[in-house]
Write an enzyme that holds these catalytic residues in place. Structure first.
Site, mmCIF file in Angstrom:
data_model
loop_
_atom_site.group_PDB
_atom_site.id
_atom_site.type_symbol
_atom_site.label_atom_id
_atom_site.label_comp_id
_atom_site.label_asym_id
_atom_site.label_seq_id
_atom_site.Cartn_x
_atom_site.Cartn_y
_atom_site.Cartn_z
ATOM 1 N N ASP A 9 -17.232 21.383 -18.835
ATOM 2 C CA ASP A 9 -15.807 21.956 -18.475
ATOM 3 C C ASP A 9 -15.303 22.652 -19.574
ATOM 4 O O ASP A 9 -14.214 23.296 -19.704
ATOM 5 C CB ASP A 9 -14.615 20.772 -17.757
ATOM 6 C CG ASP A 9 -15.196 20.497 -16.475
ATOM 7 O OD1 ASP A 9 -16.110 21.203 -15.824
ATOM 8 O OD2 ASP A 9 -14.731 19.122 -16.183
ATOM 9 N N ARG A 41 -17.622 30.854 -13.968
ATOM 10 C CA ARG A 41 -16.839 30.816 -15.392
ATOM 11 C C ARG A 41 -17.652 31.701 -16.478
ATOM 12 O O ARG A 41 -17.188 32.252 -17.380
ATOM 13 C CB ARG A 41 -16.675 29.513 -16.132
ATOM 14 C CG ARG A 41 -15.754 28.649 -15.309
ATOM 15 C CD ARG A 41 -15.420 27.490 -15.676
ATOM 16 N NE ARG A 41 -14.254 26.916 -15.190
ATOM 17 C CZ ARG A 41 -13.975 25.716 -15.030
ATOM 18 N NH1 ARG A 41 -14.649 24.809 -15.566
ATOM 19 N NH2 ARG A 41 -12.501 25.389 -14.545
ATOM 20 N N GLY A 98 -12.124 20.477 -6.653
ATOM 21 C CA GLY A 98 -13.508 20.287 -6.214
ATOM 22 C C GLY A 98 -13.975 18.781 -6.154
ATOM 23 O O GLY A 98 -14.727 18.288 -5.444
ATOM 24 N N SER A 136 -24.921 16.750 -11.758
ATOM 25 C CA SER A 136 -23.427 16.847 -11.190
ATOM 26 C C SER A 136 -22.809 15.266 -10.974
ATOM 27 O O SER A 136 -23.491 14.659 -10.098
ATOM 28 C CB SER A 136 -23.367 17.547 -9.840
ATOM 29 O OG SER A 136 -22.281 17.244 -9.107
ATOM 30 N N LYS A 171 -8.313 13.820 -15.651
ATOM 31 C CA LYS A 171 -8.411 14.323 -14.122
ATOM 32 C C LYS A 171 -9.411 13.401 -13.389
ATOM 33 O O LYS A 171 -9.232 13.007 -12.377
ATOM 34 C CB LYS A 171 -8.610 15.647 -14.125
ATOM 35 C CG LYS A 171 -8.811 16.578 -12.930
ATOM 36 C CD LYS A 171 -8.309 17.850 -12.806
ATOM 37 C CE LYS A 171 -9.242 18.706 -13.231
ATOM 38 N NZ LYS A 171 -10.209 19.130 -12.467
HETATM 39 C C1 S3P Z 1 -16.400 16.239 -12.402
HETATM 40 C C2 S3P Z 1 -17.555 16.502 -12.486
HETATM 41 C C3 S3P Z 1 -17.865 17.702 -13.053
HETATM 42 C C4 S3P Z 1 -16.718 18.736 -13.504
HETATM 43 C C5 S3P Z 1 -15.651 18.487 -12.833
HETATM 44 C C6 S3P Z 1 -15.260 16.951 -12.683
HETATM 45 C C7 S3P Z 1 -16.052 14.656 -11.977
HETATM 46 O O1 S3P Z 1 -18.382 18.688 -11.664
HETATM 47 O O2 S3P Z 1 -16.913 19.920 -13.802
HETATM 48 O O3 S3P Z 1 -14.359 19.143 -13.556
HETATM 49 O O4 S3P Z 1 -15.076 14.376 -11.934
HETATM 50 O O5 S3P Z 1 -17.069 14.065 -11.373
HETATM 51 P P1 S3P Z 1 -20.049 18.774 -11.573
HETATM 52 O O6 S3P Z 1 -20.273 17.202 -11.090
HETATM 53 O O7 S3P Z 1 -19.951 19.697 -10.152
HETATM 54 O O8 S3P Z 1 -20.577 19.088 -12.756
#
Ligand code: S3P
Length: 756
Positions: free
Chosen positions: A630, A661, A409, A482, A336
């Protein structure tokens, strides 16, 4: 099971196709068969009444209303919209006296006008009048064309007012349910806007096109050559002219508004055709073609997106039955995170980016659709293949409305950075879950770079991003680990003056950095800090998206907890910033091997081979937390089956994912009877530890619309004593389309159900 209508006597006023088909559907459902219930009709045409009786659709009828209303319990007004006022005035004079418990409904397709007629006739909106509209029809007319299946699997929209009697509404619902229609409710104004766009405008266009062509060629010679396209587009121009005149008079304002939008769209296309702008044409046609397929899948109810998704959300339930083992060789869908980034960088690049293995899940499709709305021509996806016609760093166009990214998100946060650097304003919106998630973590540092961003209260979506601001690079010390925040700032940094530097408190996924490098954009790293210099360009490069380790995790854990399991997951991404789950499962004692390791397009991949082995509870090393962020919902299920206690700390980020979660999992574990202690930043889970049989019970879980919670409890059932029912599972399609089928293929007993 057939729904039974309990009305003593139903009167249909207007026995044309619509009224006649209602009578036919009621008859087909058995109404009046055993002498219980009588079906009457009133129509100014005595011939229609006689035909209705002859066809067995009605018991009796008259051309005058007054003589029929005595003792009726339900009246359905099926006359043309402009005739409603007259019929209602007649009813106002006699109905109350002759039929005190009567409920009245109608079938007209312009509700505001009919409501006005009702208020004129009755002096107010009667509480027993429930306006409605079956979304079904045919270009045929008259009772002779009555079709008992006209309403089956079609929608009927009821538009009750706040003071409509709920009992009356329920009776009208029952009437339509008996005809096998799907009944829903909305406000009158919304109904009229929706119908103007989806029904009235297309009819107007069809009438107009046929008329225009017919005038151009008086002998109608041209129609001889008109093949499929003309026929498909103009079928509805054969509909009843009087009825449609009435509809356009009655729903004038909403029709004009939708006609204005349409004319603007045609004008844009005209320009593109005139100037030979193939990219603009392709962008429009592609968007439309996908929207059409998407619409098709909504009609077939194979997808859970958009409005349909919202309605169905609460309804999709998984039932996972205990037992079985997990075996086979499978490939889970594409990553993803990488899929989002492939579209984003492909769109901003010079040249054409070919993507393989793209995740056709709702989250990454939302990103793809958003770029289409900003004028990027994108072909596909077809079996994971997507072709992105890059427009260059400054080639995006202002979208015509808010960009809706659903549950994603990653899309919202990465877009925030990318859009802060554009010349135009944008609004980013999402679904109910995303609307609760914090966006201050990206808006605040972007503001430090000079961006202008408005959020809703508490830094929540929607985000209004003001274009045309000049950005300056910053050095940012991220308060949380993050990858989304890091990537957001790097994307903004592409448009910023000078260097944008981001320090991360712990390593997070580095797909953005790797892909930027693959597109020829220099990204530097020293220790915990990465940076880039703004103002460069991206050159298109092919992308091979590996399978998503986050999706593979559900099957890794499934095999790890189930005796007799032996499973291979092919071509899984094993980027070092993502393999926390492999490290943690191995620490717990899992028999997990990497085979066939190699690299595709800058990302390492391998086949993951896992066999059952007993698991031990562990203290999860802090440095693994961001690398498995995740994967914790599934890892909690591993912990629930291990011997001893598993302890997680430093995972407060789990509280702000698609759901909280930590809490969602703790609640679910409590339901199935797994001992645990919930902390602010983690959890202790006491595993069942048995080598055979059940480690816990079953029960009813609420996934809170979080895909990973839903899938985690689905695999938990392998070692449960009783079935596990999981509610609100439609969002599994955001990251893992086809989960149910793959799960069944490897041996899980999993079913989809529609909850009541
Ligand atoms: C992601 C980063 C992570 C992860 C999300 C996908 C990404 O989130 O939990 O499912 O693609 O950069 P955070 O950056 O909030 O940790």
């Amino acid at each position: 099971m057939a729904v039974e209508v309990r009305e003593a006597r139903i009167l249909i006023v207007g026995l044309g196709l619509i009224g006649g088909s209602l009578a036919a559907a009621l008859r087909a459902a058995g109404y009046g068969a055993d002498g219980q219930g009588e079906l009457l009709a009133c129509d100014p045409d005595a011939g229609e009444i006689a035909r209705g009786v002859e066809m067995g659709l009605i018991d009796r009828g008259e051309t005058r209303l007054e003589s029929l209303v005595e003792g009726v319990s339900l009246v359905v007004l099926a006359v043309p919209v402009m005739a409603m006022g007259g019929v209602m005035r007649e009813l106002a004079g006699c109905l109350e006296r002759a039929a005190p418990d009567v409920v009245v409904t109608d079938v007209g397709s312009a509700k505001a006008a009919i409501r006005r007629s009702a208020i004129d006739a009755f002096g107010r909106m009667p509480a027993n009048l429930v306006l409605g509209h079956p979304i079904a029809g045919s270009e045929k007319s008259g009772v002779a064309a009555a079709d008992p299946a006209l309403y089956a699997r079609h929608r009927v929209i009821l538009t009750p007012e706040p003071d409509t009697d709920p009992v009356a509404t329920a009776r009208v619902r029952r009437l339509w349910a008996c005809c096998q229609a799907e009944v829903l409710e909305m406000a009158v104004e919304r109904h009229d806007q929706v119908l103007a766009r989806t029904s009235h405008l297309p009819h107007l266009l069809a009438f107009s096109l046929v008329d225009t062509l017919a005038r151009q060629d008086e002998r109608l010679e041209i129609f001889r050559y008109a093949a499929g396209g003309f026929r498909d587009f103009t079928r509805i121009a054969g509909s009843d002219p009087v009825m449609w005149r009435d509809i356009f008079i009655a729903n004038r304002d909403a029709v004009l508004a939708s006609l204005d939008d349409f004319e603007a769209g045609v004008a844009r296309l005209r320009c593109a055709v005139e100037s030979g702008d193939g990219d603009a044409m392709l962008a429009t046609f592609d968007r439309a073609s996908h929207a059409r397929h998407y619409f098709e899948s909504l009609l077939n109810q194979t997808s859970y997106q958009a409005e349909y998704q919202m309605q169905q959300h609460g309804k999709l339930r998984f039932r996972a039955s205990p037992g079985g083992k997990v075996t086979g060789r499978i490939r889970v869908p594409g990553d993803k995170s990488i899929s989002h980034r492939a579209i984003m960088l492909g769109a901003l690049a010079e040249g054409v980016t070919e993507v393989k293995g793209f995740l056709e899940g709702e989250d990454s499709l939302a990103t793809l659709q958003a770029f289409r709305e900003m004028g990027v021509a994108i072909e596909g996806p077809h079996q994971g293949r997507v072709t992105v016609h890059g427009v260059g760093m400054h080639g995006l166009k202002a979208p015509s409305g808010p960009l809706y990214v659903g549950n994603a998100g990653t899309a919202m946060r990465l877009f925030a950075g990318l859009l802060a650097g554009q010349a135009f304003d944008t609004e980013l919106t999402g679904d109910a879950s995303l609307t609760k998630r914090p966006m201050g973590r990206v808006a605040d540092p972007l503001r430090l770079m000079g961006a202008r961003i408005d959020t809703a209260e508490g830094g929540r979506p929607p985000l209004h991003i003001h274009g045309g601001e000049s950005l300056t690079g910053i050095t940012y010390d991220m308060p949380m680990a993050s990858a989304q925040v890091k990537s957001c700032l790097l994307l903004a940094g592409l448009y910023a003056e000078g260097e944008t530097r981001v320090r991360e408190p712990a390593p997070t996924r580095d797909h953005t950095e790797r892909m930027l490098a693959g597109f020829g954009y220099a990204v530097h790293r020293e220790g915990d800090t990465c940076w880039l210099e703004g103002g460069g360009t991206l050159s298109a490069a092919p992308i091979d998206v590996p399978s998503d380790i986050s999706s593979a995790t559900f099957f890794l854990v499934a095999a790890a907890i189930t005796p007799g399991s032996d499973l291979v997951l092919e071509h899984v991404g094993i980027n070092p910033t993502r393999i926390g789950v492999i490290n943690i499962l191995r620490l717990m004692g899992a028999d997990l091997r990497l085979e066939n390791e190699h690299e595709v397009g800058g990302e390492p991949v391998a086949d993951l081979h896992i066999r059952y082995a007993p698991l031990q509870g562990i203290d999860i090393p802090l440095d693994q937390v961001p690398l498995a962020i995740d994967e914790f919902p599934a890892l909690f299920i591993a912990a629930a089956n291990a011997a001893g206690t598993t302890r997680l700390r430093g995972a407060e980020e789990l509280r702000v994912k698609e759901s909280d979660r930590l809490k969602a999992m703790a609640d679910g574990l409590a339901t199935i009877g797994v001992e645990h202690a919930l902390l602010e930043d983690g959890i202790d889970i006491v595993g069942g530890g048995r080598a055979e049989g059940a480690n816990y019970g079953g029960g009813h879980i609420d996934s809170l619309g979080d895909h990973r919670i839903a899938m985690s409890f689905a695999i938990a059932a392998l070692r449960a004593g009783e079935p596990v029912d999981i509610d609100d599972c439609a969002n599994v399609a955001t990251s893992f389309p086809g989960f149910i089928d793959l799960a069944r293929r490897v041996g899980l007993a999993l079913e989809e159900q529609e909850a009541a």
